[in-house]
Design a protein around this motif. Structure first.
Motif, PDB file in Angstrom:
ATOM      1  N   ARG A 109       0.826  -1.208   0.000  1.00 28.32           N
ATOM      2  CA  ARG A 109       0.000   0.000   0.000  1.00 28.32           C
ATOM      3  C   ARG A 109       0.866   1.266   0.000  1.00 28.32           C
ATOM      4  N   ILE A 110       2.041   1.165   0.627  1.00 21.44           N
ATOM      5  CA  ILE A 110       2.937   2.329   0.677  1.00 21.44           C
ATOM      6  C   ILE A 110       3.548   2.582  -0.704  1.00 21.44           C
ATOM      7  N   ASP A 112       2.252   1.638  -3.474  1.00 22.12           N
ATOM      8  CA  ASP A 112       1.142   2.054  -4.305  1.00 22.12           C
ATOM      9  C   ASP A 112       0.856   3.540  -4.126  1.00 22.12           C
ATOM     10  N   ALA A 113       0.845   3.970  -2.866  1.00 21.56           N
ATOM     11  CA  ALA A 113       0.594   5.379  -2.572  1.00 21.56           C
ATOM     12  C   ALA A 113       1.680   6.243  -3.221  1.00 21.56           C
ATOM     13  N   SER A 114       2.925   5.768  -3.181  1.00 21.08           N
ATOM     14  CA  SER A 114       4.017   6.535  -3.783  1.00 21.08           C
ATOM     15  C   SER A 114       3.791   6.688  -5.285  1.00 21.08           C
ATOM     16  N   ASP A 115       3.472   5.572  -5.949  1.00 19.18           N
ATOM     17  CA  ASP A 115       3.208   5.635  -7.385  1.00 19.18           C
ATOM     18  C   ASP A 115       2.059   6.585  -7.679  1.00 19.18           C
ATOM     19  N   ALA A 116       1.010   6.486  -6.884  1.00 18.85           N
ATOM     20  CA  ALA A 116      -0.189   7.289  -7.137  1.00 18.85           C
ATOM     21  C   ALA A 116       0.096   8.783  -7.017  1.00 18.85           C
ATOM     22  N   MET A 117       1.084   9.158  -6.180  1.00 18.89           N
ATOM     23  CA  MET A 117       1.420  10.579  -6.044  1.00 18.89           C
ATOM     24  C   MET A 117       2.248  11.079  -7.216  1.00 18.89           C
ATOM     25  N   GLY A 118       2.749  10.152  -8.027  1.00 20.59           N
ATOM     26  CA  GLY A 118       3.590  10.561  -9.146  1.00 20.59           C
ATOM     27  C   GLY A 118       5.064  10.586  -8.772  1.00 20.59           C
ATOM     28  N   VAL A 119       5.466   9.689  -7.869  1.00 21.09           N
ATOM     29  CA  VAL A 119       6.882   9.535  -7.542  1.00 21.09           C
ATOM     30  C   VAL A 119       7.514   8.662  -8.627  1.00 21.09           C
ATOM     31  N   THR A 120       8.659   9.082  -9.160  1.00 23.44           N
ATOM     32  CA  THR A 120       9.307   8.284 -10.200  1.00 23.44           C
ATOM     33  C   THR A 120       9.949   7.048  -9.588  1.00 23.44           C
ATOM     34  N   ARG A 123      13.241   7.840  -7.727  1.00 21.93           N
ATOM     35  CA  ARG A 123      13.014   8.534  -6.473  1.00 21.93           C
ATOM     36  C   ARG A 123      12.359   7.600  -5.450  1.00 21.93           C
ATOM     37  N   SER A 127      13.895   7.267  -1.815  1.00 25.00           N
ATOM     38  CA  SER A 127      13.228   7.934  -0.696  1.00 25.00           C
ATOM     39  C   SER A 127      12.127   7.098  -0.052  1.00 25.00           C
ATOM     40  N   VAL A 128      11.814   5.944  -0.617  1.00 21.43           N
ATOM     41  CA  VAL A 128      10.801   5.093   0.021  1.00 21.43           C
ATOM     42  C   VAL A 128      11.343   3.683   0.296  1.00 21.43           C
TER      43      VAL A 128
END
Ligand SMILES: Nc1ncnc2c1ncn2[C@@H]1O[C@H](COP(=O)(O)OP(=O)(O)O)[C@@H](O)[C@H]1O
Ligand SMILES: [Mg+2]
Lengths: 235, 270
Positions: A109-110, A112-120, A123, A127-128
């Motif tokens: 889920r984390i 997924d949330a990163s992808d959904a925010m538009g994190v490349t 990155r 950073s995750v």
């Protein structure tokens, strides 16, 4: 004590040799193992290699590897390079596998949330994924440090200078004080570097100071598992 | 505005999650995707920011065909709220929110200031910004999730069962706040829920989905109550077994209202 008062410059030299090899091995281990772990997350072939490599390497005695690597790679037998290569292999075996486990168990889920925010992708790794895997990485690193510092002494048998020389020389010439000095300094060095990594790790991960019991338990379990692997067969 | 035109999706394992789906979310309005678990609600939502790509059909956001937009660029232009906040556990609350502003090009200082304002907007103390997510209650984490979706100043917001993990009282509070924010900010919202009450409470229009990913009915709550398309819709809304029926009973000259199970829930204002 008389022995030490006459030979302390040598002890310091050997300690520095020992420390320098430890640093090289640790840094190289992380540089190789972490990218390998991340790549084997999605590459099935690499993942299979990881399993075979980590399972089989610790079955090979380090002394045998000290003999084999010069033949295979073409480095001199009695060189620090030989010791650094062999012990980096052992280190990579521990960190590759446990860090891969850590990457595998990152909460979907984390990510997924990163992808959904538009994190490349890039990155997201820095950073995750890496920060979230770092508790396990630090635990494994402490295991590698402890095993590296003791395995470096084996290199003295093939004539590579380290604190291990105090053991071989002390035994051969029957100087108990030299052997005891060797043991004390090796243990002290191991303790010091372990504390250093533990404190630096805690400082870099303030978010763990407060709770997540589950991930702490996981990190402890990885540490216990890799320790068992080390004690089983190496040296 | 978001439009779905004849969208289909079958996963590699053979599960069909979207079957010829067409509907429109008008600019500034809220549409809920309502249906049983596994109907394909999340799949449809995730198609809007290209976390899932359809097999066929067309999806547009603000008149642009999203298959022509780079996924990362698209995602940065869309707010996304998911269950339990989906916060990064290793970043402080303020940094979690600021991250999205940073991704959209704000300077570090500007991002933090905007993040602070968003936290205030969703009703959180400034002091909570320096905590880590796990030091917050479920409801607070959910508010942070909303703040994070708002900070990029996207016109379009996606919400996937945003309040599913919090207890009923907090849920009602968060729903009320969402309605308030919605009337102030006028975002275009696509919301996923399996909770009929939540859909009725937040949405202007509701897409009712049946298992297999097809649209059973697309209508306003009012139309759904007056003209459910078929038994499936009527069952899902609780119209068949009387669960959603309200009754007026007379108690000493006062008209009181009871719900489907006979409990008193209010009175009729004369
Ligand atoms: N990545 C996936 N691969 C295969 N099947 C999936 C995947 N994601 C969802 N599904 C399946 O597709 C159907 C719809 O899922 P989903 O969109 O999550 O439904 P909902 O949100 O309505 O519960 C379910 O049967 C689910 O198991
Ligand atoms: Mg869902």
């Amino acid at each position: 004590m008389k022995w030490l008062s006459q030979n302390w410059p040598m002890v310091i030299d050997l300690t520095l040799d020992h420390l320098w090899m430890t640093v090289q091995i640790t840094v190289l281990t992380v540089l190789f193992a972490v990218p390998l772990a991340r790549l084997s997350m999605t590459n099935r072939w690499l993942r299979a290699v990881a399993v075979v490599f980590t399972n089989s390497l610790y079955a090979v005695p380090s002394l045998a590897l000290f003999m084999m690597v010069p033949v295979l790679v073409g480095v001199p037998l009695r060189s620090t390079t030989n010791v650094v290569i062999v012990l980096t292999l052992y280190g990579v075996a521990v960190i590759w596998r446990s860090t891969l486990d850590a990457f595998d168990t990152l909460p979907p889920r984390i990510l997924d949330a990163s992808d959904a925010m538009g994190v490349t992708r890039w990155r997201r790794f820095w950073s995750v994924e890496l920060p979230l895997a770092s508790p396990v990485l630090v635990s494994a690193l402490r295991v590698v440090l402890a095993s590296t510092i003791s395995l470096i002494t084996v290199g003295a048998v093939i004539g590579v200078p380290s604190l291990g020389l105090l053991f071989t020389d002390g035994f051969q010439r029957g100087i108990t004080a030299e052997v005891i000095t060797g043991i004390v300094v090796v243990v002290a060095l191991g303790w010091l570097l372990d504390r250093l990594v533990a404190v630096a790790g805690a400082a870099a991960m303030p978010w763990r100071a407060t709770t997540p019991r589950r991930s702490r338990r996981l990190a402890r379990r990885v540490q216990a598992q890799s320790l068992r692997g080390t004690d089983g067969s190496a040296a | 505005m978001i439009t779905f035109e004849n969208v289909n999706k079958t996963y590699p394992n053979g599960t069909t999650a979207a079957l010829d789906v067409s509907f429109t979310v008008p600019a500034g309005s809220t549409v809920a995707l309502l249906g049983p678990s596994g109907a394909g609600k999340t799949t449809l939502l995730r198609m809007v920011n290209r976390l899932v790509d359809p097999d066929s059909g067309r999806i547009t956001v603000g008149d642009r065909d999203i298959s022509q937009i780079n996924p990362v660029t698209l995602r940065r232009s869309i707010g996304y709220v998911l269950q339990e906040g989906g916060l990064l556990p290793h970043k402080r609350v303020l940094d979690n929110v600021a991250l999205v502003a940073r991704l959209n090009g704000a300077s570090k200082a500007d991002a933090r200031e905007r993040a602070q304002r968003m936290l205030t907007l969703v009703g959180l103390d400034a002091e909570l910004g320096s905590r880590f997510p796990h030091q917050l209650s479920g409801g607070q984490q959910q508010r942070v999730g909303v703040a994070r979706a708002l900070v990029g100043e996207a016109d379009v917001m996606l919400m996937d069962e945003p309040f599913g993990a919090v207890d009923p009282m907090i849920r009602r509070e968060l729903q009320a706040q969402t309605r308030r924010l919605q009337s102030e900010l006028g975002k275009t919202v696509l919301l996923v829920t399996h909770d009929v009450d939540e859909a009725f409470s937040l949405a202007d229009q509701i897409v009712v989905l049946r298992t297999g990913g097809s649209v059973a009915q697309y209508a306003t709550p009012e139309e759904l109550l007056t003209n459910p398309a078929d038994d499936f819709v009527a069952d899902l809304l609780g119209l068949s077994d009387g669960a959603r029926d309200l009754h007026v009973v007379d108690r000493g000259g006062r008209a009181l209202v009871t719900d489907g199970s006979g409990r008193f829930i209010g009175r009729v204002r004369a």
